[in-house]
Design a protein around this motif. Sequence first.
Motif, mmCIF file in Angstrom:
data_model
loop_
_atom_site.group_PDB
_atom_site.id
_atom_site.type_symbol
_atom_site.label_atom_id
_atom_site.label_comp_id
_atom_site.label_asym_id
_atom_site.label_seq_id
_atom_site.Cartn_x
_atom_site.Cartn_y
_atom_site.Cartn_z
ATOM 1 N N PHE A 9 3.743 68.186 30.145
ATOM 2 C CA PHE A 9 4.767 67.140 30.094
ATOM 3 C C PHE A 9 5.173 66.859 28.654
ATOM 4 C CE2 PHE A 9 5.447 62.524 29.447
ATOM 5 C CZ PHE A 9 6.713 62.430 30.002
ATOM 6 N N LYS B 246 8.808 67.666 27.116
ATOM 7 C CA LYS B 246 9.579 66.551 26.541
ATOM 8 C C LYS B 246 9.994 66.894 25.108
ATOM 9 C CE LYS B 246 7.272 62.667 26.095
ATOM 10 N NZ LYS B 246 7.055 62.124 24.747
ATOM 11 N N SER C 91 13.789 67.490 23.764
ATOM 12 C CA SER C 91 14.251 66.589 22.713
ATOM 13 C C SER C 91 14.865 67.326 21.543
ATOM 14 C CB SER C 91 13.100 65.728 22.200
ATOM 15 O OG SER C 91 12.504 65.049 23.268
ATOM 16 N N GLN D 22 24.524 65.061 28.080
ATOM 17 C CA GLN D 22 24.260 63.727 28.636
ATOM 18 C C GLN D 22 24.306 63.795 30.169
ATOM 19 O OE1 GLN D 22 23.652 61.497 26.184
ATOM 20 N NE2 GLN D 22 23.084 59.852 27.547
ATOM 21 N N ARG E 122 20.968 64.494 32.514
ATOM 22 C CA ARG E 122 19.799 63.614 32.566
ATOM 23 C C ARG E 122 19.047 63.717 33.892
ATOM 24 N NH1 ARG E 122 20.425 58.624 32.601
ATOM 25 N NH2 ARG E 122 18.644 57.924 31.405
ATOM 26 N N ARG E 123 19.783 63.744 34.997
ATOM 27 C CA ARG E 123 19.106 63.787 36.304
ATOM 28 C C ARG E 123 18.481 65.150 36.584
ATOM 29 N NH1 ARG E 123 21.816 59.345 36.663
ATOM 30 N NH2 ARG E 123 20.965 57.726 38.014
ATOM 31 N N LEU F 261 15.237 65.164 34.819
ATOM 32 C CA LEU F 261 14.226 64.390 35.542
ATOM 33 C C LEU F 261 13.575 65.247 36.628
ATOM 34 C CD1 LEU F 261 13.288 61.426 35.292
ATOM 35 C CD2 LEU F 261 14.519 61.021 37.417
ATOM 36 N N TYR G 12 11.150 67.572 35.079
ATOM 37 C CA TYR G 12 9.869 66.904 34.818
ATOM 38 C C TYR G 12 9.033 66.813 36.098
ATOM 39 C CZ TYR G 12 11.241 65.208 30.153
ATOM 40 O OH TYR G 12 11.598 65.114 28.833
ATOM 41 N N CYS H 203 6.485 57.931 27.852
ATOM 42 C CA CYS H 203 7.803 58.273 28.378
ATOM 43 C C CYS H 203 8.774 58.587 27.258
ATOM 44 C CB CYS H 203 8.358 57.146 29.225
ATOM 45 S SG CYS H 203 7.297 56.815 30.618
ATOM 46 N N LEU H 204 8.527 58.032 26.067
ATOM 47 C CA LEU H 204 9.433 58.372 24.978
ATOM 48 C C LEU H 204 8.735 59.281 23.982
ATOM 49 C CD1 LEU H 204 11.162 54.942 24.445
ATOM 50 C CD2 LEU H 204 12.134 56.959 25.502
ATOM 51 N N ARG I 162 19.977 58.744 25.005
ATOM 52 C CA ARG I 162 19.816 59.768 26.046
ATOM 53 C C ARG I 162 18.785 59.323 27.055
ATOM 54 N NH1 ARG I 162 18.471 65.534 24.221
ATOM 55 N NH2 ARG I 162 16.974 64.495 22.881
ATOM 56 N N ALA I 163 17.727 58.665 26.544
ATOM 57 C CA ALA I 163 16.643 58.242 27.429
ATOM 58 C C ALA I 163 17.112 57.157 28.390
ATOM 59 C CB ALA I 163 15.466 57.753 26.603
ATOM 60 N N LEU I 164 17.841 56.177 27.866
ATOM 61 C CA LEU I 164 18.328 55.083 28.712
ATOM 62 C C LEU I 164 19.652 54.576 28.165
ATOM 63 C CD1 LEU I 164 17.354 53.235 31.141
ATOM 64 C CD2 LEU I 164 16.662 51.612 29.418
ATOM 65 N N PRO I 165 20.768 55.253 28.495
ATOM 66 C CA PRO I 165 22.058 54.823 27.963
ATOM 67 C C PRO I 165 22.570 53.565 28.655
ATOM 68 C CG PRO I 165 22.325 56.768 29.341
ATOM 69 C CD PRO I 165 20.866 56.447 29.325
ATOM 70 N N GLU J 170 22.871 52.666 32.724
ATOM 71 C CA GLU J 170 21.938 53.474 33.524
ATOM 72 C C GLU J 170 20.645 52.691 33.721
ATOM 73 O OE1 GLU J 170 21.689 56.466 34.895
ATOM 74 O OE2 GLU J 170 23.498 57.545 34.250
ATOM 75 N N LEU K 255 17.962 54.431 35.085
ATOM 76 C CA LEU K 255 16.942 55.465 35.199
ATOM 77 C C LEU K 255 16.545 55.966 33.814
ATOM 78 C CD1 LEU K 255 15.687 57.317 37.492
ATOM 79 C CD2 LEU K 255 17.428 58.944 36.810
ATOM 80 N N LEU K 256 15.246 55.823 33.503
ATOM 81 C CA LEU K 256 14.778 56.279 32.193
ATOM 82 C C LEU K 256 14.361 57.739 32.294
ATOM 83 C CD1 LEU K 256 12.445 54.257 29.870
ATOM 84 C CD2 LEU K 256 12.235 56.693 30.022
ATOM 85 N N VAL K 257 14.942 58.596 31.462
ATOM 86 C CA VAL K 257 14.546 59.999 31.410
ATOM 87 C C VAL K 257 13.798 60.229 30.093
ATOM 88 C CG1 VAL K 257 15.351 62.391 31.341
ATOM 89 C CG2 VAL K 257 16.480 60.729 32.821
ATOM 90 N N PRO K 258 12.576 60.793 30.151
ATOM 91 C CA PRO K 258 11.777 60.932 28.933
ATOM 92 C C PRO K 258 12.402 61.853 27.878
ATOM 93 C CG PRO K 258 10.390 61.162 30.872
ATOM 94 C CD PRO K 258 11.812 61.195 31.353
ATOM 95 N N PHE K 259 12.442 61.369 26.658
ATOM 96 C CA PHE K 259 12.864 62.148 25.492
ATOM 97 C C PHE K 259 12.081 61.649 24.290
ATOM 98 C CE2 PHE K 259 16.927 62.725 27.817
ATOM 99 C CZ PHE K 259 17.075 64.088 27.653
#
Lengths: 310, 222
Positions: A75, A79, A83, A89, A92-93, A96, A99, B21-22, B161-164, B167, B169-173
Amino acid sequence: MFNLPEHSFYMMLFVTLLLVTASVARLLLKVKNPQTDHTELKQRIQSWWWMIIILFGILIASPTVATVFFALLSFLALKEFFSIVPTRQADRRVLLWAYLAIPAQYYWASLNWYGMFIIFIPVYVFLFLPMRAVFIGETKGFIRSLGTIHWALMLSVFCISHIAYLLQLPVLNEQAGALGLVLFLIFITQFNDVCQYIWGKALGKNKIIPKVSPNKTWEGFIGGVATVTIVAGFLAPYLTPLTLLQGLVAGALMAVAGFVGDVVISSVKRDLAIKDSGTLIPGHGGLLDRIDSLIYTAPLFFHYLYYLHY
Amino acid sequence: MNRLLKILFFALVVKPVVFFCLGLNVFFKARLPRTGAAIIVANHNSHLDTMVLMSLYPLLSIHRIRPVAAADYFLSNRFLAWFSLNIIGIIPIKRRAGSAHSTLFDECHNALNNGDILVLFPEGSRGAPEQMSELKRGVHHLIKSRPTLNVAPVFLHGLGRALPKGEALLVPFNCDVVIGEPIAFVDDAKQYIHNVGKALSLLEAQCLTRQCAVTDDQQRES
């Protein structure tokens, strides 16, 4: 001790002694040249201590703890990958879902369900992610983005998860146990990094791929491969079901693969014009910087062993 | 009681989320103002910005960090207002014109007199992911009477990007936090704001994850 198989226990003891030697050597170096700045070396050795303590801790605890730990490692690596590479953008889904492939992949490993483990990411996830992306509907940059995402998954999840599967293989070397395989893989991989570095520092002259990695030389590479081949040959019968001859081949295979893994991740970083992939491990850089060679050695060692003995 | 809740919230929720998560790449952490009075000016892309900045501080001094935030948004309902004021410890500020300039920053001045560290986002709102919008002049107005105050610029990258905005939904970055040298005060507001903007964009160039700022038109519009 800790109910560990004898050989694995002695291997852990040996690695700990190596680290003690490194720490003592650094202190002597500090006494000898107090002016020079040894901060990076100090950080590096300190980080090695942490990595070894954590790794041995989870390996001693239980195979389940170890599997969860390697999933976490995947993970963090994935990540880090997502990154530093360009992603859209709109993805994003999709990311997810990528992941979410991690817990599934390690679950198959823990079930010892080889068929699913080996095709899940290369087939099912490979077919699923583009479908999810199509429903989002952004076509600009689609090819590059989906290519990047799947490649990242293969490297940091599929390849790394082979370490966890080693723990599920039936034990053939009773004295070393399942731990022996993991210790052998990780020790030989990291030992190879160190050997290539030392041989390169000592004799390095002729660059192999100056455009990718200016520090990699033929002398370092050949010296590393030779040393690792011999050490692996003698270590393999102690920790794995491999014979001496099979161990020599495993050593050569892993030394070359480790080198390739290193320069593949170097190319990624060079493309992005960054030096390190992150700052997670002080003195080493990011996690990907540390496990770059393991990404290549883990699946190759696994399948070599699997072909010969399972 | 609220202090305890605040420590628990940061210890059990914010810090673990920020770590797993970040994951932060913090550069020049030594430049972060340790004690007040001081101001942190940062770019703003996400609700996570405030959480990340506060998580850089030890649990026992987190109550000293006071984000300055829009009253119309954060006091809009009773739960959010209680949470923002007591757990996060925001200083609410009215964005709408009409309120007198002289009283607008009263609470900020109180906090600074108290030795707190204010967090300000001169962009005003979060805006499009990973893009800077025009900076507002409020900071200058606030520190006019304190020209020697430590104003530290901080550039955050990746949180958009993680949480714009918009939104849930938090996506890990992994995200970058780059801390700059204090910004010297100048009398001319326009010049000062220009300097702040320049300081932030210089920090942006040092981000590790800047490559990923691939935006697409569809998202920019929404």
